[in-house]
Design a protein around this motif. Structure first.
Motif, PDB file in Angstrom:
ATOM      1  N   GLY A 201       0.789  -1.231   0.000  1.00 27.39           N
ATOM      2  CA  GLY A 201       0.000   0.000   0.000  1.00 27.39           C
ATOM      3  C   GLY A 201       0.814   1.270   0.000  1.00 27.39           C
ATOM      4  O   GLY A 201       0.245   2.361  -0.105  1.00 27.39           O
ATOM      5  N   ASN A 202       2.148   1.174   0.113  1.00 31.02           N
ATOM      6  CA  ASN A 202       2.975   2.367   0.238  1.00 31.02           C
ATOM      7  C   ASN A 202       3.338   2.930  -1.130  1.00 31.02           C
ATOM      8  O   ASN A 202       3.385   2.205  -2.122  1.00 31.02           O
ATOM      9  N   MET A 203       3.651   4.231  -1.160  1.00 34.58           N
ATOM     10  CA  MET A 203       4.036   4.860  -2.413  1.00 34.58           C
ATOM     11  C   MET A 203       5.380   4.364  -2.928  1.00 34.58           C
ATOM     12  O   MET A 203       5.732   4.615  -4.085  1.00 34.58           O
ATOM     13  N   ASN A 204       6.163   3.668  -2.078  1.00 34.97           N
ATOM     14  CA  ASN A 204       7.415   3.129  -2.596  1.00 34.97           C
ATOM     15  C   ASN A 204       7.161   2.046  -3.646  1.00 34.97           C
ATOM     16  O   ASN A 204       8.027   1.777  -4.491  1.00 34.97           O
ATOM     17  N   LEU A 205       5.984   1.425  -3.631  1.00 34.65           N
ATOM     18  CA  LEU A 205       5.630   0.492  -4.694  1.00 34.65           C
ATOM     19  C   LEU A 205       5.335   1.238  -5.997  1.00 34.65           C
ATOM     20  O   LEU A 205       5.595   0.716  -7.087  1.00 34.65           O
ATOM     21  N   ARG A 211       9.807   2.853 -12.055  1.00 31.82           N
ATOM     22  CA  ARG A 211      11.138   2.455 -12.514  1.00 31.82           C
ATOM     23  C   ARG A 211      11.041   1.306 -13.517  1.00 31.82           C
ATOM     24  O   ARG A 211      11.825   1.243 -14.473  1.00 31.82           O
ATOM     25  N   LEU A 212      10.096   0.397 -13.314  1.00 33.41           N
ATOM     26  CA  LEU A 212       9.844  -0.630 -14.319  1.00 33.41           C
ATOM     27  C   LEU A 212       9.437   0.006 -15.646  1.00 33.41           C
ATOM     28  O   LEU A 212       9.964  -0.348 -16.712  1.00 33.41           O
ATOM     29  N   LEU A 213       8.503   0.937 -15.595  1.00 34.01           N
ATOM     30  CA  LEU A 213       8.056   1.610 -16.814  1.00 34.01           C
ATOM     31  C   LEU A 213       9.194   2.382 -17.473  1.00 34.01           C
ATOM     32  O   LEU A 213       9.376   2.330 -18.693  1.00 34.01           O
ATOM     33  N   GLY A 214       9.976   3.108 -16.662  1.00 33.71           N
ATOM     34  CA  GLY A 214      11.066   3.899 -17.223  1.00 33.71           C
ATOM     35  C   GLY A 214      12.093   3.043 -17.939  1.00 33.71           C
ATOM     36  O   GLY A 214      12.555   3.384 -19.029  1.00 33.71           O
ATOM     37  N   THR A 215      12.457   1.912 -17.334  1.00 37.71           N
ATOM     38  CA  THR A 215      13.436   1.025 -17.957  1.00 37.71           C
ATOM     39  C   THR A 215      12.867   0.416 -19.233  1.00 37.71           C
ATOM     40  O   THR A 215      13.572   0.291 -20.241  1.00 37.71           O
ATOM     41  N   LYS A 278     -10.354   5.392  -6.929  1.00 34.23           N
ATOM     42  CA  LYS A 278      -9.744   4.208  -6.341  1.00 34.23           C
ATOM     43  C   LYS A 278      -9.808   3.086  -7.372  1.00 34.23           C
ATOM     44  O   LYS A 278     -10.665   3.099  -8.265  1.00 34.23           O
ATOM     45  N   GLY A 279      -8.902   2.118  -7.272  1.00 39.35           N
ATOM     46  CA  GLY A 279      -8.922   0.998  -8.204  1.00 39.35           C
ATOM     47  C   GLY A 279      -7.726   0.085  -8.013  1.00 39.35           C
ATOM     48  O   GLY A 279      -6.868   0.313  -7.160  1.00 39.35           O
ATOM     49  N   SER A 280      -7.669  -0.941  -8.821  1.00 37.78           N
ATOM     50  CA  SER A 280      -6.578  -1.906  -8.766  1.00 37.78           C
ATOM     51  C   SER A 280      -5.280  -1.274  -9.274  1.00 37.78           C
ATOM     52  O   SER A 280      -5.288  -0.431 -10.169  1.00 37.78           O
ATOM     53  N   GLN A 281      -4.161  -1.692  -8.699  1.00 32.24           N
ATOM     54  CA  GLN A 281      -2.872  -1.183  -9.154  1.00 32.24           C
ATOM     55  C   GLN A 281      -2.393  -1.857 -10.435  1.00 32.24           C
ATOM     56  O   GLN A 281      -1.465  -1.384 -11.086  1.00 32.24           O
ATOM     57  N   TRP A 282      -3.007  -2.986 -10.832  1.00 32.11           N
ATOM     58  CA  TRP A 282      -2.523  -3.774 -11.962  1.00 32.11           C
ATOM     59  C   TRP A 282      -3.098  -3.222 -13.257  1.00 32.11           C
ATOM     60  O   TRP A 282      -4.297  -3.285 -13.500  1.00 32.11           O
ATOM     61  N   PHE A 283      -2.223  -2.662 -14.078  1.00 34.87           N
ATOM     62  CA  PHE A 283      -2.655  -1.956 -15.282  1.00 34.87           C
ATOM     63  C   PHE A 283      -2.067  -2.585 -16.535  1.00 34.87           C
ATOM     64  O   PHE A 283      -1.112  -3.354 -16.497  1.00 34.87           O
TER      65      PHE A 283
END
Length: 407
Positions: A201-205, A211-215, A278-283
């Motif tokens: 739930g933290n913003m560090n995720l 970082r995944l997207l950027g790479t 609000k919603g799922s984090q999986w996009f």
């Protein structure tokens, strides 16, 4: 007598004048030799100590031609000093072709860029619409994991035979030090992380997701981006998933209005009730939206603040959809199935005893908001599903050819 003395003095003066002239000529000759010697030595010194910053541009792009030794000075008996041996120089970088800009060199993921440097580089967008060569679009699969991937063999069956149409990126918890075997498609796909800790739930995720997207954006061939976890499974074959994603005009981000909580938070930060989502984090998103996500900083700073909200992860991306005006470009749903039982803060999980053909087909068809594959034969609402445990692997491998169409 006076005449005799005068005639004797004249030869003596001539001798003295000749001696002075000879001395002057000698000095000038020595000075000339010194000047020539210095010029030859200086040329030899520059030849041996020329730095890359002083070299002409062509020598940085290709190997320098072999230089001949300086020619000795002829007729003076003086030659140049013997050049000192120089250490071998690293070969200059090879020329870069168009293909080198389509993907990181060698396909490797290692780099030492900070988040700021990575996002700056990843957010660059070509402004010329017509590329000089056709780029085959790829789907980038972004795995956000805590450690080992117990369902990795299932994914390897899913990817088998489709090289060149997908990319894999893995961001693991900073404490994880393991690695897939060398013969796995996941080998070497771990991205360098700047996240010091990850927690639910933290913003560090969100930092890890960006970082995944950027790479993945560094590879210009990546056209679609799907965020997954180590508990996710594919519900379709790769050809069906690829055909749907690369032809879709929308991004799939779960985002729905919620007004039950956090009203003081969004009102203080100029976020309206209609924008708060609000919603799922999986996009699953396209490249244009991925660039917007890594380039966005204003709202990241807001969401990082001291807000006292336990799970900002479920609010950031869904709210960002409305804040950046993505409404018309984003479908208000995800393609990753998750069952949230009521009541309960965690989704349902599935072990070996839960996995049946009926379960998988029900997940794929979902609640009726279905699309179809390129052939129109496979109807589905969801392309992926979670949350499966490692002990379900053998059962999933058994059902994959019959239900999911691969393996």
């Amino acid at each position: 007598m006076a005449s005799s003395s005068s005639s004797t003095a004249k030869p003596m003066e001539a001798v003295r004048s000749g001696s002075v002239l000879s001395n002057v000529v000698t000095v000038l000759l020595l000075l000339s030799l010194g000047f020539v010697f210095g010029m030859v030595y200086n040329a030899n010194f520059q030849e041996s100590h020329l730095t890359p910053f002083l070299q002409p541009l062509p020598s940085l792009l290709r190997s320098s031609p072999t230089r001949s030794s300086p020619t000795p000075v002829v007729g003076c008996g003086v030659g140049p000093p013997s050049p000192s041996p120089t250490p071998p120089q690293a070969p200059p970088p090879a020329r870069m072709g168009f293909a080198d800009f389509l993907a990181p060199s060698g396909g490797g993921l290692a780099h030492n860029m900070t988040d700021e440097e990575l996002f700056w580089r990843a957010s660059m967008v070509p402004r010329v619409a017509l590329v000089p060569r056709r780029i085959v679009p790829k789907v980038a699969f972004l795995f956000l994991v805590t450690g080992d991937m117990p369902l990795r063999p299932l994914w390897e069956k899913f990817f088998a035979g489709h090289e060149g149409l997908y990319s894999i990126y893995v961001h693991a918890s900073p404490a994880y030090t393991g690695s897939p075997p060398a013969d796995s498609v996941f080998y070497g796909r771990m991205i360098p992380s700047q996240v010091t800790n990850t927690s639910w739930g933290n913003m560090n995720l969100v930092d890890a997701e960006r970082r995944l997207l950027g790479t993945a954006l560094l590879d210009l061939g990546n056209a679609r981006f799907a965020l997954l976890s180590e508990t996710c499974i594919p519900l379709l074959s790769f050809p069906a998933a690829y055909a749907f994603l690369t032809s879709a005009n929308a991004s799939f981000i779960d985002s729905f209005p919620t007004r039950k909580r956090h009203a003081p938070f969004f009102l203080r930060r100029n976020i309206s009730r209609a924008q708060w989502r609000k919603g799922s984090q999986w996009f699953e998103m396209d490249r244009e939206l991925a660039v917007d996500v890594v380039a966005e900083e204003q709202y990241m700073a807001v969401f990082r603040g001291d807000h006292g909200i336990a799970n900002m992860l479920e609010h950031y991306m869904p709210t960002l959809v409305t804040l950046l005006g993505w409404g018309a470009r984003a479908a208000n749903r995800t393609l990753t199935y998750t069952d949230w039982p009521r009541p309960g803060p965690h989704p349902a999980s599935y072990g070996v005893r839960d996995v049946t053909p009926e379960l998988l087909e029900g997940m794929r068809r979902g609640n009726g908001e279905c699309g179809s594959g390129a052939s129109g034969a496979v109807e589905f609402c969801f392309m992926f599903a979670r949350k499966f445990s490692g002990d379900a692997l053998d059962k999933l491998l058994e059902l994959a050819p019959k239900v999911m169409g691969f393996g």
